[in-house]
Design a protein around this motif. Structure first.
Motif, PDB file in Angstrom:
ATOM      1  N   PHE A 111       0.941  -1.145  -0.106  1.00  0.00           N
ATOM      2  CA  PHE A 111      -0.088  -0.243   0.108  1.00  0.00           C
ATOM      3  C   PHE A 111       1.017   1.264  -0.007  1.00  0.00           C
ATOM      4  CE2 PHE A 111      -2.071  -3.569   1.981  1.00  0.00           C
ATOM      5  CZ  PHE A 111      -3.568  -3.674   1.564  1.00  0.00           C
ATOM      6  N   LEU A 112       0.602   2.105  -0.890  1.00  0.00           N
ATOM      7  CA  LEU A 112       1.436   3.245  -1.113  1.00  0.00           C
ATOM      8  C   LEU A 112       0.707   4.555  -0.735  1.00  0.00           C
ATOM      9  CD1 LEU A 112       3.134   1.366  -2.535  1.00  0.00           C
ATOM     10  CD2 LEU A 112       3.804   3.194  -4.064  1.00  0.00           C
ATOM     11  N   THR A 113       1.330   5.543   0.172  1.00  0.00           N
ATOM     12  CA  THR A 113       0.704   6.864   0.457  1.00  0.00           C
ATOM     13  C   THR A 113       1.569   7.814  -0.811  1.00  0.00           C
ATOM     14  OG1 THR A 113       2.817   7.310   1.920  1.00  0.00           O
ATOM     15  CG2 THR A 113       0.620   6.174   2.684  1.00  0.00           C
ATOM     16  N   GLU A 114       1.014   9.029  -0.306  1.00  0.00           N
ATOM     17  CA  GLU A 114       1.774  10.115  -1.117  1.00  0.00           C
ATOM     18  C   GLU A 114       3.280  10.357  -0.812  1.00  0.00           C
ATOM     19  OE1 GLU A 114       1.146  11.986  -3.649  1.00  0.00           O
ATOM     20  OE2 GLU A 114      -1.340  12.084  -3.720  1.00  0.00           O
ATOM     21  N   ASN A 115       3.570  10.009   0.552  1.00  0.00           N
ATOM     22  CA  ASN A 115       5.139  10.087   0.793  1.00  0.00           C
ATOM     23  C   ASN A 115       5.775   8.947   0.314  1.00  0.00           C
ATOM     24  OD1 ASN A 115       3.730  11.105   4.215  1.00  0.00           O
ATOM     25  ND2 ASN A 115       4.940  12.370   2.764  1.00  0.00           N
ATOM     26  N   ASP A 116       5.097   7.856   0.280  1.00  0.00           N
ATOM     27  CA  ASP A 116       5.847   6.632  -0.476  1.00  0.00           C
ATOM     28  C   ASP A 116       6.229   6.918  -2.138  1.00  0.00           C
ATOM     29  OD1 ASP A 116       6.019   4.847   1.805  1.00  0.00           O
ATOM     30  OD2 ASP A 116       3.752   4.283   1.295  1.00  0.00           O
ATOM     31  N   TRP A 117       5.064   7.635  -2.457  1.00  0.00           N
ATOM     32  CA  TRP A 117       5.417   7.887  -4.162  1.00  0.00           C
ATOM     33  C   TRP A 117       6.563   8.926  -4.305  1.00  0.00           C
ATOM     34  CZ3 TRP A 117       4.628   5.822  -8.299  1.00  0.00           C
ATOM     35  CH2 TRP A 117       3.482   4.577  -8.497  1.00  0.00           C
ATOM     36  N   GLU A 118       6.499   9.888  -3.245  1.00  0.00           N
ATOM     37  CA  GLU A 118       7.521  10.788  -3.398  1.00  0.00           C
ATOM     38  C   GLU A 118       8.759  10.236  -3.420  1.00  0.00           C
ATOM     39  OE1 GLU A 118       6.676  13.604  -0.295  1.00  0.00           O
ATOM     40  OE2 GLU A 118       4.792  14.364  -1.382  1.00  0.00           O
ATOM     41  N   LYS A 119       8.972   9.115  -2.455  1.00  0.00           N
ATOM     42  CA  LYS A 119      10.139   8.617  -2.369  1.00  0.00           C
ATOM     43  C   LYS A 119      10.686   7.589  -3.498  1.00  0.00           C
ATOM     44  CE  LYS A 119      10.538   8.321   2.737  1.00  0.00           C
ATOM     45  NZ  LYS A 119       9.603   9.529   2.718  1.00  0.00           N
ATOM     46  N   TYR A 120       9.657   7.095  -4.093  1.00  0.00           N
ATOM     47  CA  TYR A 120       9.873   6.085  -5.086  1.00  0.00           C
ATOM     48  C   TYR A 120      10.408   7.077  -6.316  1.00  0.00           C
ATOM     49  CZ  TYR A 120       8.063   2.085  -2.932  1.00  0.00           C
ATOM     50  OH  TYR A 120       7.699   0.613  -2.497  1.00  0.00           O
ATOM     51  N   ILE A 121       9.698   8.006  -6.756  1.00  0.00           N
ATOM     52  CA  ILE A 121       9.994   8.924  -7.587  1.00  0.00           C
ATOM     53  C   ILE A 121      11.271   9.634  -7.474  1.00  0.00           C
ATOM     54  CG2 ILE A 121       9.443  11.221  -8.854  1.00  0.00           C
ATOM     55  CD1 ILE A 121       6.403  10.369  -8.243  1.00  0.00           C
ATOM     56  N   GLU A 122      11.831   9.883  -6.166  1.00  0.00           N
ATOM     57  CA  GLU A 122      13.061  10.506  -5.983  1.00  0.00           C
ATOM     58  C   GLU A 122      13.953   9.631  -6.255  1.00  0.00           C
ATOM     59  OE1 GLU A 122      15.527  12.937  -2.879  1.00  0.00           O
ATOM     60  OE2 GLU A 122      13.756  13.147  -2.840  1.00  0.00           O
ATOM     61  N   LYS A 123      14.023   8.265  -5.844  1.00  0.00           N
ATOM     62  CA  LYS A 123      14.860   7.316  -6.123  1.00  0.00           C
ATOM     63  C   LYS A 123      15.288   6.982  -7.325  1.00  0.00           C
ATOM     64  CE  LYS A 123      13.488   4.818  -2.069  1.00  0.00           C
ATOM     65  NZ  LYS A 123      12.665   3.416  -1.627  1.00  0.00           N
ATOM     66  N   TYR A 124      14.263   7.110  -8.355  1.00  0.00           N
ATOM     67  CA  TYR A 124      14.438   6.766  -9.722  1.00  0.00           C
ATOM     68  C   TYR A 124      15.005   8.084 -10.385  1.00  0.00           C
ATOM     69  CZ  TYR A 124      13.045   2.035 -10.739  1.00  0.00           C
ATOM     70  OH  TYR A 124      12.937   0.784 -10.623  1.00  0.00           O
ATOM     71  N   ALA A 125      14.432   9.252  -9.853  1.00  0.00           N
ATOM     72  CA  ALA A 125      15.108  10.709 -10.670  1.00  0.00           C
ATOM     73  C   ALA A 125      16.720  10.828 -10.147  1.00  0.00           C
ATOM     74  CB  ALA A 125      14.329  11.656  -9.976  1.00  0.00           C
ATOM     75  N   ARG A 126      16.884  10.426  -9.113  1.00  0.00           N
ATOM     76  CA  ARG A 126      18.436  10.452  -8.657  1.00  0.00           C
ATOM     77  C   ARG A 126      19.157   9.289  -9.603  1.00  0.00           C
ATOM     78  NH1 ARG A 126      19.132   9.849  -2.196  1.00  0.00           N
ATOM     79  NH2 ARG A 126      17.658  11.293  -1.461  1.00  0.00           N
ATOM     80  N   THR A 127      18.795   8.363  -9.842  1.00  0.00           N
ATOM     81  CA  THR A 127      19.424   7.541 -10.792  1.00  0.00           C
ATOM     82  C   THR A 127      19.360   7.953 -12.204  1.00  0.00           C
ATOM     83  OG1 THR A 127      18.649   5.282  -9.527  1.00  0.00           O
ATOM     84  CG2 THR A 127      19.126   5.160 -11.943  1.00  0.00           C
ATOM     85  N   PHE A 128      18.185   8.452 -12.758  1.00  0.00           N
ATOM     86  CA  PHE A 128      18.281   9.087 -14.087  1.00  0.00           C
ATOM     87  C   PHE A 128      19.432  10.245 -14.348  1.00  0.00           C
ATOM     88  CE2 PHE A 128      13.693   7.553 -14.772  1.00  0.00           C
ATOM     89  CZ  PHE A 128      14.238   6.507 -15.352  1.00  0.00           C
ATOM     90  N   LYS A 129      19.327  10.950 -13.153  1.00  0.00           N
ATOM     91  CA  LYS A 129      20.186  12.092 -13.096  1.00  0.00           C
ATOM     92  C   LYS A 129      21.941  11.734 -13.123  1.00  0.00           C
ATOM     93  CE  LYS A 129      18.657  16.478 -13.132  1.00  0.00           C
ATOM     94  NZ  LYS A 129      19.273  17.529 -14.029  1.00  0.00           N
ATOM     95  N   SER A 130      22.063  10.526 -12.547  1.00  0.00           N
ATOM     96  CA  SER A 130      23.300   9.825 -12.356  1.00  0.00           C
ATOM     97  C   SER A 130      23.803   9.334 -13.553  1.00  0.00           C
ATOM     98  CB  SER A 130      23.627   9.178 -11.047  1.00  0.00           C
ATOM     99  OG  SER A 130      23.019   7.755 -11.367  1.00  0.00           O
ATOM    100  N   GLN A 131      22.970   8.949 -14.563  1.00  0.00           N
ATOM    101  CA  GLN A 131      23.269   8.316 -15.835  1.00  0.00           C
ATOM    102  C   GLN A 131      23.174   9.132 -16.830  1.00  0.00           C
ATOM    103  OE1 GLN A 131      20.131   5.369 -15.497  1.00  0.00           O
ATOM    104  NE2 GLN A 131      21.272   4.137 -14.164  1.00  0.00           N
ATOM    105  N   GLY A 132      23.242  10.596 -16.536  1.00  0.00           N
ATOM    106  CA  GLY A 132      23.410  11.583 -17.787  1.00  0.00           C
ATOM    107  C   GLY A 132      22.192  12.105 -18.384  1.00  0.00           C
ATOM    108  N   PHE A 133      20.953  11.652 -17.980  1.00  0.00           N
ATOM    109  CA  PHE A 133      19.562  12.115 -18.393  1.00  0.00           C
ATOM    110  C   PHE A 133      19.506  13.676 -18.328  1.00  0.00           C
ATOM    111  CE2 PHE A 133      18.571   7.646 -18.177  1.00  0.00           C
ATOM    112  CZ  PHE A 133      17.672   7.628 -19.289  1.00  0.00           C
ATOM    113  N   LYS A 134      18.947  14.269 -19.440  1.00  0.00           N
ATOM    114  CA  LYS A 134      18.732  15.714 -19.666  1.00  0.00           C
ATOM    115  C   LYS A 134      17.329  15.852 -19.949  1.00  0.00           C
ATOM    116  CE  LYS A 134      23.303  16.969 -20.903  1.00  0.00           C
ATOM    117  NZ  LYS A 134      24.082  17.804 -21.990  1.00  0.00           N
TER     118      LYS A 134
END
Length: 471
Positions: A111-134
């Motif tokens: 079960f996911l809350t808004e806080n959970d979603w914020e964290k899931y999104i941030e984890k992948y956003a950090r990864t994409f940034k680290s891989q050179g996405f623009k």
């Protein structure tokens, strides 16, 4: 690329190790308190094990707590019980409900809350940034959309970064998608990239001359040999990601020297999985739940491979829909380093995780599917093979036969001896015990060369099983 373009949350991602550990400890204290007050399972769990929650003050204290497994979750949800005992937020705070893929049995509910979603999104956003996405990148998402969390969380992270997504869900999309929209990146698996490259060539489109700048591999573990081959035929970097509905979204940066763990959002420990000290040997039997009794002595130092243990980390005032403390992910890895990476990040890096469900034991030796894959993808072999394979183990306690089935490209040009010798050299040099048994005729390896489309897994729906124990 500007320095700030390398990070999604630079202050956290480059935080000094001492400050990062202090931040983690603060989150551990709140997480434990939240779990006790909001989760039926953890309220009972702490009380049953006579754990005083105020005594848990640091991430090191987590090593003194019991370990839970996927079976623990299944025994605390329907149909085993009438309630979802791991649910840790009120209905009004739950925004989505998800399930694991169920590839190893009954799906687990989350079960996911808004806080959970914020964290899931941030984890992948950090990864994409680290891989050179623009922000001008076009990303094809080849992971399935549905009850699992991966594709949707990646798409939302991309949206956050103003990356355009093409939500295909599968890598069997028409080649015109590549020609018309000129995507710069694809998220998929090693074998999806392999098959897509083959289809592109059949349609007179060279992968190396396409618009693709990077490939993001996830969904299954892979060997370095298969990654290198994919990089060769595509002419781009392949970056590793590791994620699950349970919350372990980690990613490899442009340095490609290990997978960064977002330590402020999830905590990972590694414990000993040897049978002599494995906590699984002390599994408690209980009608409503079970957990593994462990202690700090079970956990391993950096560099040693063992099982990955996950703990969700919450900030104050956060609400989590499903909280996990000391959860056995059923995957294995090791901590490579906690030192600052060349990309500037200070969060620890782990080795490419392998699935325990894809590991078999022969004469007391563990063999993972990736060990087989490494032998298949020896570079010289790829002059003759498509890369598709499957393997089967037969025998008993004293004798074992490993059958390796591979696809050839052109039988008239196939050199079986070269393929066999390359595989044996790769596979046996990793384990002296198996090598000795092989040359003593206690352990047999046989090869089966098949034309395209004749492997057994083609007849079965779902993700191919490439290492099967038939003893």
């Amino acid at each position: 690329m500007k320095n700030n373009d390398l990070y999604y949350n630079k202050e956290i991602e480059t935080m000094d190790r001492g400050d990062l550990d202090s931040l983690i400890d603060e989150k551990v204290k709140y997480t434990i308190k939240y779990a006790y007050e909001n989760s039926k399972f953890y309220k009972k769990w702490f009380d049953k094990n006579k754990i005083e929650i105020k005594s848990i003050k640091t991430h090191e204290d987590l090593k003194e707590l019991p370990i839970i497994t996927g079976d623990t979750i299944k025994k605390n949800q329907p149909p085993a019980t009438n309630f979802f005992n791991f649910k840790s937020a009120k209905n009004k705070d739950i925004v989505t409900i998800h399930e694991t893929s169920g590839t190893t049995g009954t799906p687990k509910s989350f079960f996911l809350t808004e806080n959970d979603w914020e964290k899931y999104i941030e984890k992948y956003a950090r990864t994409f940034k680290s891989q050179g996405f623009k922000s001008n990148d076009y990303l094809i998402v080849c992971t399935s959309y549905g009850m699992n969390i991966g594709a949707e969380s990646m798409s939302l992270a991309a949206k956050k970064l103003k990356i355009t997504t093409i939500p295909e869900g599968k890598c069997t999309f028409p080649i015109r998608i590549l020609k018309n929209y000129k995507p710069t990146s694809i998220v998929g698996s090693i074998f999806k990239f392999l098959r897509l490259a083959e289809r592109m060539k059949e349609n007179k489109l060279d992968p190396q001359e396409s618009s693709i700048k990077r490939l993001i591999a996830g969904g299954e573990s892979f060997s370095e040999e298969s990654r290198e081959y994919i990089e060769e035929i595509w002419g781009v970097n392949v970056y590793n990601t590791y994620g699950s509905t349970e919350g372990t979204m980690c990613g490899e940066c442009i340095e490609k020297k290990g997978i960064h763990v977002p330590e402020d959002l999830i905590h990972l420990d590694i414990y000993n999985s040897n049978t002599e000290t494995d906590p699984n040997m002390r599994l408690e039997n209980n009608s409503t739940d079970s957990n593994l009794d462990c202690s700090e002595s079970c956990f391993l130092k950096d560099g040693k491979e063992g099982k990955m243990i996950l703990t969700t980390l919450l900030s104050k005032e956060d609400k989590a829909g499903t909280l996990l403390i000391n959860y056995d992910t059923d995957d294995s890895s090791s901590v490579i380093t906690r030192k600052k990476c060349g990309c500037g990040r200070t969060h620890m890096k782990i080795d490419n995780p392998t699935r325990d469900a894809e590991t078999i034991t022969m004469f007391g030796n563990s063999v993972n599917r990736v060990d087989i894959e490494a032998g298949v993808f020896q570079r010289e072999n790829m002059e003759y093979l498509t890369g598709e394979y499957e393997s089967f183990l037969y025998g008993n306690e004293t004798e074992n036969t490993l059958r390796i089935s591979v696809e050839y490209k052109d039988y008239s040009n196939l050199n079986k001896k070269i393929v066999e010798n390359n595989f044996l050299s790769s596979f046996l040099r990793k384990n002296n015990d198996l090598k000795e048994k092989y040359y003593n005729d206690e352990f047999e390896i046989i090869f089966n060369f098949l034309k395209k489309g004749k492997l057994e897994f083609y007849k079965i729906k779902g993700r191919p099983k490439r290492l099967i124990d038939r003893r």
